[in-house]
Enzyme design. Structure first.
Site, mmCIF file in Angstrom:
data_model
loop_
_atom_site.group_PDB
_atom_site.id
_atom_site.type_symbol
_atom_site.label_atom_id
_atom_site.label_comp_id
_atom_site.label_asym_id
_atom_site.label_seq_id
_atom_site.Cartn_x
_atom_site.Cartn_y
_atom_site.Cartn_z
ATOM 1 N N ASP A 10 31.103 -7.106 -9.846
ATOM 2 C CA ASP A 10 32.219 -7.139 -10.823
ATOM 3 C C ASP A 10 33.555 -7.230 -10.132
ATOM 4 O O ASP A 10 33.505 -6.920 -8.888
ATOM 5 C CB ASP A 10 31.971 -5.612 -11.513
ATOM 6 C CG ASP A 10 33.320 -5.148 -12.126
ATOM 7 O OD1 ASP A 10 33.666 -5.992 -13.058
ATOM 8 O OD2 ASP A 10 33.843 -4.113 -12.061
ATOM 9 N N LEU A 11 34.455 -7.633 -10.698
ATOM 10 C CA LEU A 11 35.909 -7.743 -10.076
ATOM 11 C C LEU A 11 36.624 -6.531 -9.994
ATOM 12 O O LEU A 11 36.629 -5.705 -8.878
ATOM 13 C CB LEU A 11 36.731 -8.739 -10.555
ATOM 14 C CG LEU A 11 36.040 -10.236 -10.260
ATOM 15 C CD1 LEU A 11 37.047 -11.371 -11.081
ATOM 16 C CD2 LEU A 11 35.891 -10.424 -8.935
ATOM 17 N N ASP A 12 37.202 -6.205 -11.004
ATOM 18 C CA ASP A 12 38.204 -5.154 -11.000
ATOM 19 C C ASP A 12 37.679 -3.742 -10.638
ATOM 20 O O ASP A 12 36.726 -3.224 -11.366
ATOM 21 C CB ASP A 12 39.107 -4.907 -12.393
ATOM 22 C CG ASP A 12 39.972 -6.468 -12.548
ATOM 23 O OD1 ASP A 12 40.809 -6.587 -11.935
ATOM 24 O OD2 ASP A 12 39.354 -7.263 -13.453
ATOM 25 N N THR A 44 32.178 -10.517 -14.555
ATOM 26 C CA THR A 44 33.389 -9.825 -15.023
ATOM 27 C C THR A 44 33.863 -9.937 -16.344
ATOM 28 O O THR A 44 33.308 -10.895 -17.346
ATOM 29 C CB THR A 44 34.633 -10.574 -14.147
ATOM 30 O OG1 THR A 44 35.708 -10.030 -14.470
ATOM 31 C CG2 THR A 44 34.683 -11.995 -14.287
ATOM 32 N N GLY A 45 34.659 -9.117 -16.723
ATOM 33 C CA GLY A 45 34.981 -9.344 -18.340
ATOM 34 C C GLY A 45 36.335 -10.193 -18.359
ATOM 35 O O GLY A 45 36.629 -10.849 -19.521
ATOM 36 N N LYS A 196 27.059 -8.323 -19.504
ATOM 37 C CA LYS A 196 26.913 -8.967 -18.259
ATOM 38 C C LYS A 196 25.280 -9.046 -17.828
ATOM 39 O O LYS A 196 24.939 -10.149 -17.032
ATOM 40 C CB LYS A 196 27.497 -8.045 -17.084
ATOM 41 C CG LYS A 196 29.111 -8.242 -17.264
ATOM 42 C CD LYS A 196 29.433 -7.304 -15.964
ATOM 43 C CE LYS A 196 31.185 -7.002 -16.290
ATOM 44 N NZ LYS A 196 31.822 -6.561 -15.277
ATOM 45 N N ASP A 219 31.825 -0.558 -11.961
ATOM 46 C CA ASP A 219 32.420 0.600 -12.004
ATOM 47 C C ASP A 219 32.847 1.234 -13.196
ATOM 48 O O ASP A 219 33.086 2.297 -13.724
ATOM 49 C CB ASP A 219 33.675 0.598 -11.314
ATOM 50 C CG ASP A 219 34.725 -0.353 -11.825
ATOM 51 O OD1 ASP A 219 34.450 -1.471 -12.190
ATOM 52 O OD2 ASP A 219 35.985 0.224 -11.955
ATOM 53 N N ASN A 222 31.467 -1.556 -18.954
ATOM 54 C CA ASN A 222 31.267 -3.100 -19.209
ATOM 55 C C ASN A 222 29.918 -3.412 -18.045
ATOM 56 O O ASN A 222 29.560 -4.586 -18.317
ATOM 57 C CB ASN A 222 32.132 -4.034 -19.387
ATOM 58 C CG ASN A 222 32.789 -4.237 -17.984
ATOM 59 O OD1 ASN A 222 32.930 -3.308 -17.452
ATOM 60 N ND2 ASN A 222 33.820 -5.420 -18.192
#
Length: 272
Positions: A10-12, A44-45, A196, A219, A222
């Site tokens: 995941d990114l953020d 990622t979202g 995801k 985290d 999602n």
């Protein structure tokens, strides 16, 4: 080397530090894992236009999962296929219509790289401007002509619950919705059944890597399905409690190189 693993990031709040960068330590460990034959992907979202910079920074060569599974493609291979699963346009318009009865700041609809704002908002337009999308402002019931990849409802924190209740009561069979992390009180909507894990499964099958050799990091809510699906679901130290409860393990926070520390140890990389 251990057998090849697929590492899903995941990114953020996960790969990215709080100032939206990838730390040198994390980059070093990810490069080491790839040099040893492991595969690395992003889930990622975010839309692709605002995740491409990180894909390129890591020099990835794998498919990417965007919009929480509503858009999956391979940036380096047109032959791989593009999997775009938008919301039904009628459902999108029904949601906009119903929101007249609720209090909200704005509704944003995204059709891949076209972004539609129900109301003009310079601050939000600036945030969504990464990757230079085509931006349209105006009543979505009139301006939105195509089925949206995703919709966002920006409201006050105390209105999030009642709007989500309405979405569940009326549209439960056709949409899934989440809320963004603080400080943004945003409800994100995609077509029902998308997450995801859907993209992760597709990519792992393409790479012939079994579920038990998937390591996924996340985290937020999602990330729940992805963390549950992976053989090793790892929650960041800064993750929400439901994700920590679901995960196989918890690593350090995104500010403490949690991904780097975990992968270096688990895959015996000796990169740190």
């Amino acid at each position: 080397m251990k057998e090849k693993h697929l590492i899903a990031l995941d990114l953020d709040g996960t790969l990215l530090t709080d100032n939206k960068t990838i730390s040198d330590k994390t980059k070093k460990v990810i490069n080491s894992a790839r040099e040893k034959g492991h595969e690395v992907m992003i889930a990622t979202g975010r839309p692709f236009r605002s995740s491409e910079v990180y894909y390129q920074e890591l020099k990835l060569n794998t498919p990417i999962v965007n919009f929480n599974g509503a858009f999956i493609h391979h940036p380096l291979s047109n032959q791989w296929g593009t999997y775009h699963t938008p919301l039904d346009i009628k459902v999108a318009r029904d949601i906009v219509e119903a929101l007249d009865s609720f209090s909200f700041h704005n509704i944003i609809a995204e059709v891949i790289d076209d972004v539609y704002f129900h109301y003009h908002d310079e601050k939000l337009i600036d945030i969504f401007g990464m990757g230079k999308p085509t931006i349209t402002t105006g009543d979505l019931r009139n301006f939105l002509k195509d089925s949206p990849t995703s919709m966002l409802i920006h409201t006050e924190e105390h209105h999030v619950g009642e709007i989500r209740k309405h979405l569940s009561d009326v549209h439960a069979e056709v949409i899934d919705h989440r809320r963004w992390a603080d400080p943004w009180h945003v409800i994100e909507i995609v077509k029902s059944g998308l997450n995801k894990a859907v993209g992760l499964k597709k990519v792992s099958e393409f790479l012939h890597i079994p579920k038990e050799r998937i390591i996924a990091f996340g985290d937020e809510d999602n990330d729940l399905e992805m963390i549950e699906y992976a053989g090793r679901g790892v929650a960041m130290g800064n993750a929400i409690e439901p994700l920590k409860n679901l995960a196989n393990e918890i690593t350090l926070t995104n500010e403490e190189d949690g991904i780097a520390i975990y992968l270096n140890d688990y895959l015996n990389l000796n990169a740190l």
